[in-house]
Design a protein around this motif. Structure first.
Motif, PDB file in Angstrom:
ATOM      1  N   UNK A  71       0.860  -1.183   0.000  1.00  0.00           N
ATOM      2  CA  UNK A  71       0.000   0.000   0.000  1.00  0.00           C
ATOM      3  C   UNK A  71       0.896   1.233   0.000  1.00  0.00           C
ATOM      4  N   UNK A  72       0.730   2.112  -0.986  1.00  0.00           N
ATOM      5  CA  UNK A  72       1.659   3.236  -1.170  1.00  0.00           C
ATOM      6  C   UNK A  72       1.677   4.189   0.019  1.00  0.00           C
ATOM      7  N   UNK A  73       0.520   4.419   0.662  1.00  0.00           N
ATOM      8  CA  UNK A  73       0.480   5.320   1.808  1.00  0.00           C
ATOM      9  C   UNK A  73       1.246   4.743   2.994  1.00  0.00           C
ATOM     10  N   UNK A  74       1.011   3.468   3.287  1.00  0.00           N
ATOM     11  CA  UNK A  74       1.662   2.841   4.435  1.00  0.00           C
ATOM     12  C   UNK A  74       3.144   2.596   4.185  1.00  0.00           C
ATOM     13  N   UNK A  75       3.492   2.324   2.919  1.00  0.00           N
ATOM     14  CA  UNK A  75       4.904   2.073   2.586  1.00  0.00           C
ATOM     15  C   UNK A  75       5.774   3.281   2.930  1.00  0.00           C
ATOM     16  N   UNK A  76       5.202   4.482   2.839  1.00  0.00           N
ATOM     17  CA  UNK A  76       5.963   5.695   3.163  1.00  0.00           C
ATOM     18  C   UNK A  76       6.267   5.805   4.653  1.00  0.00           C
ATOM     19  N   UNK A  77       5.517   5.089   5.475  1.00  0.00           N
ATOM     20  CA  UNK A  77       5.691   5.159   6.931  1.00  0.00           C
ATOM     21  C   UNK A  77       6.663   4.105   7.456  1.00  0.00           C
ATOM     22  N   UNK A  78       6.923   3.070   6.672  1.00  0.00           N
ATOM     23  CA  UNK A  78       7.707   1.930   7.147  1.00  0.00           C
ATOM     24  C   UNK A  78       9.165   2.069   6.731  1.00  0.00           C
ATOM     25  N   UNK A  79      10.061   2.089   7.720  1.00  0.00           N
ATOM     26  CA  UNK A  79      11.494   2.163   7.444  1.00  0.00           C
ATOM     27  C   UNK A  79      12.087   0.763   7.393  1.00  0.00           C
ATOM     28  N   UNK A  80      13.335   0.678   6.971  1.00  0.00           N
ATOM     29  CA  UNK A  80      14.033  -0.614   6.921  1.00  0.00           C
ATOM     30  C   UNK A  80      14.093  -1.250   8.309  1.00  0.00           C
TER      31      UNK A  80
END
Length: 516
Positions: free
Chosen positions: A118-127
Motif C-alpha cells: 500500500x503506497x500510503x503505508x509504505x511511506x511510513x515503514x522504514x528498513x
C-alpha cells in the motif's frame, strides 16, 4: 435578542476579512443579513438531522457486516499463522496439523508485505521497522455503534524489540464527518534496551518510524486557539488508521498478493524458490477463496449503503434549493429571524441581494480548503454562487460543480471536477478530470502565481509510461487532490452554513474545552 446583540453575534460568526467590510454596512441592512443567517441556520439544522439519521443507520449496518466478517477473519488467521495446515490440492481444504517438513509455518511476513504494497503505508515503514513488523501475526479493527470511534489492534509474536504482545490505537471523534477530533490513544511501547525504533539510541532524538503511529495525541484546549500542527498530525494518523481498517484488515490477501496494488484485480502468480513453495501457493489459494467470501459480504453492505445515500441526497435536495435561494437573493427573508419566512426578492434598492461572498467565506473557514486559496484568487471566488455534487453511475466516482455568476476573470458559468474510480472502497483513482477554464485576456490566475485554487481544475495525471518513484509521487499528488474533492463533497457542501458562520469551529472549541 436586541439589535446590538444581533450585530455582535453576526460579526463574531463571519470570516475576519468579511467582518471588516460589514462595519460600514447600514444597520437596517445588517439586521436583514442577520435574519438571512438565522434562516440558513434553520435549514442547516434540518439537514443535520437528516445526516444524523443517515449516519446512524450506516453505522448499524457496518456493525452488522463486521460481525459476519469475524468467522472469515478467524479462518484467515489460522492459515496465516500456521494453526491450520493446508493439505492436498489447492482446493482450499484445511486439516489441523503441523507441517514438520517446513521450519516456517503459515505465510511468512504476511502483514508486512500487505502493508508495504500500500503506497500510503509504505511511506511510513522504514528498513528498521520491517524487521520488527515481521513478527506481526494479526490486525483487528472494531468500532462502537454508539459513538464515532474505532480501535485497531496489532498482535505480535515474541520478538527482540518490545515486550508488548498487543499494540493498539483508538481514535475518538467528536464528529467523524467533519473530522473533529477529541484524541487518539495509542499503546505505550515497552522497548527492550537499545531497541527503540522511534528514537535515536545515543541522542534520544525522535526519528521516522511506523511505530510513531502508536503515540497518543490529545487535542489540547488553551487560549481558545487550535494547535494546527497537532491537528495535521491527528489527521495524518487518522488517514493511516482508516487505510489499515478499510483496506488492509478487510482485504489483506489482495494487498499481500499485489492484486490490490493500483486497483489491478488480476491475480498474480505466486512463485517461490524454495521446497515449501507448492504448499505456500496452496495456502494463498485458500486465502483468496476466503477473500472472495469477504468481498461478497462487502458488496452487499455497499449496495445497502448506496441506496441509503441516494435516499439521503434526495431528502436534502429541497433544503439545498432553499439555501441557494437565500444565498443568491432569489428569495429574501422577511420578518423576525425565528420566522424563516421568505418572499420572492423584489428589493431593487439593494444592490447586493442574498448573502455576499457566502461560499468564499465558507471555504476560507475550512482548515484544509483555505490552504489552497491565495490572495489573487479571492476576487474570482466571490462570484461563486453554488457548489453541488453528484454520483457517477452509482459507484464509479463523483462530480463537483462550481457555479459562478458573470465575472471579469473567465467565461465559464460552471467549472466541474470529476473523479473516476477504479475502486471506491480501496480509494483507487482511475483519473481526475477538470474543466478547461476559458480565461479572459490577462486574467489567468494560474499564470499569475505558482499557487492558485484554480489549479484544482487542472489535476495531475499519472502517465502509463512512468514507473517507480515518479509514478508513486504522481499517484500521491492525485490522492491529495482527491482528498480535497472529498472535503468539498462531505464537509463543505453538506455543512456550508456551519463553515460560513464558523459554528463548526466554535462547536469544536466548545467541545474540546468541555472534554478537557
Amino acid at each position: 435578542m436586541c439589535s446590538d446583540e444581533k450585530d455582535n453575534d453576526l460579526r463574531a460568526s463571519l470570516d475576519k476579512g468579511a467582518r471588516a467590510d460589514l462595519l460600514a454596512v447600514p444597520k437596517d441592512k445588517l439586521e436583514n443579513l442577520t435574519q438571512k443567517i438565522e434562516a440558513l441556520r434553520q435549514i442547516q439544522s434540518q439537514r443535520d438531522e437528516l445526516e444524523a439519521k443517515f449516519l446512524e443507520e450506516r453505522a448499524r449496518h457496518e456493525a452488522e457486516c463486521e460481525k459476519l466478517y469475524q468467522p472469515l477473519f478467524t479462518k484467515r488467521f489460522d492459515i496465516v499463522s500456521g494453526l491450520d495446515g493446508v493439505q492436498g490440492a489447492a482446493n482450499g481444504a484445511m486439516d489441523l496439523g503441523e507441517d514438520k517438513a517446513s521450519k516456517e509455518k503459515g505465510v511468512p511476513n504476511f502483514w508486512l508485505t500487505a502493508m508495504k504494497n500500500n503506497s500510503l503505508l509504505a511511506q511510513e515503514i522504514t528498513k528498521a521497522d520491517e524487521e520488527a513488523l515481521k513478527y506481526l501475526i494479526d490486525i483487528k479493527s472494531s468500532r462502537l455503534v454508539c459513538c464515532p470511534e474505532f480501535k485497531l489492534e496489532f498482535f505480535f509474536g515474541p520478538n527482540p524489540y518490545f515486550k508488548n504482545y498487543v499494540l493498539a490505537k483508538k481514535f475518538i471523534m467528536i464528529d467523524e464527518v467533519k473530522l473533529i477530533f477529541d484524541e487518539a490513544i495509542g499503546s505505550k511501547i515497552k522497548w527492550y534496551p537499545e531497541k527503540c525504533l522511534t528514537r535515536e539510541c545515543s541522542t534520544r532524538k525522535p526519528k521516522k518510524s511506523f511505530f510513531n503511529f502508536f503515540k497518543s495525541l490529545e487535542f489540547p484546549f488553551y487560549d481558545e486557539s487550535i494547535d494546527v500542527k497537532l491537528l495535521h498530525q491527528l489527521e495524518h494518523d487518522y488517514k493511516i488508521g482508516v487505510t489499515i481498517k478499510k483496506e488492509i484488515v478487510c482485504h489483506a490477501i489482495s494487498w499481500f498478493c499485489g492484486d490490490a496494488t493500483c486497483g489491478r484485480r488480476t491475480k498474480r502468480k505466486i512463485e517461490y524458490d524454495n521446497p515449501a513453495a507448492g504448499n505456500l501457493v496452496q495456502k494463498i489459494e485458500s486465502l483468496r477463496k476466503i477473500e472472495i467470501e469477504l468481498n461478497k459480504l462487502e458488496a452487499e453492505f455497499l449496495e445497502k449503503r448506496r441506496k441509503e445515500e441516494a435516499n439521503y441526497v434526495k431528502l436534502c435536495q429541497p433544503l439545498d434549493t432553499k439555501r441557494y435561494d437565500i444565498v443568491n437573493g432569489v428569495n429574501e427573508v422577511k420578518g423576525a429571524p425565528n420566522d424563516g419566512a421568505m418572499v420572492q426578492s423584489e428589493d431593487k434598492a439593494t444592490k447586493e441581494k442574498g448573502v455576499p461572498d457566502f461560499w468564499f467565506i465558507a471555504m476560507e473557514s475550512h482548515h484544509e480548503l483555505r490552504q489552497n486559496i491565495v490572495r489573487h484568487d479571492q476576487g474570482a471566488l466571490k462570484y461563486l454562487t453554488d457548489i453541488k455534487w453528484c454520483r457517477i453511475n452509482d459507484s464509479e466516482g463523483f462530480k463537483l460543480e462550481f457555479t459562478f455568476g458573470p465575472n471579469p476573470y473567465f467565461k465559464n458559468s460552471v467549472l466541474e471536477k470529476t473523479y473516476r474510480m477504479i475502486d471506491e472502497t480501496y480509494i483507487v483513482l482511475e483519473e481526475a478530470i477538470g474543466t478547461v477554464i476559458d480565461w479572459y485576456p490577462g486574467q489567468c490566475l494560474i499564470e499569475k502565481a505558482e499557487r492558485s485554487f484554480f489549479n484544482f481544475f487542472k489535476p495531475p495525471e499519472v502517465p502509463t509510461d512512468v514507473e517507480g518513484f515518479e509514478a508513486e509521487k504522481l499517484r500521491y499528488q492525485l490522492r491529495c487532490d482527491y482528498d480535497i474533492g472529498v472535503a468539498f463533497r462531505d464537509e463543505l457542501i453538506c455543512h456550508a452554513v456551519g463553515w460560513y458562520t464558523e459554528d463548526i469551529i466554535w462547536k469544536r472549541m466548545a467541545n474540546l474545552k468541555f472534554l478537557g
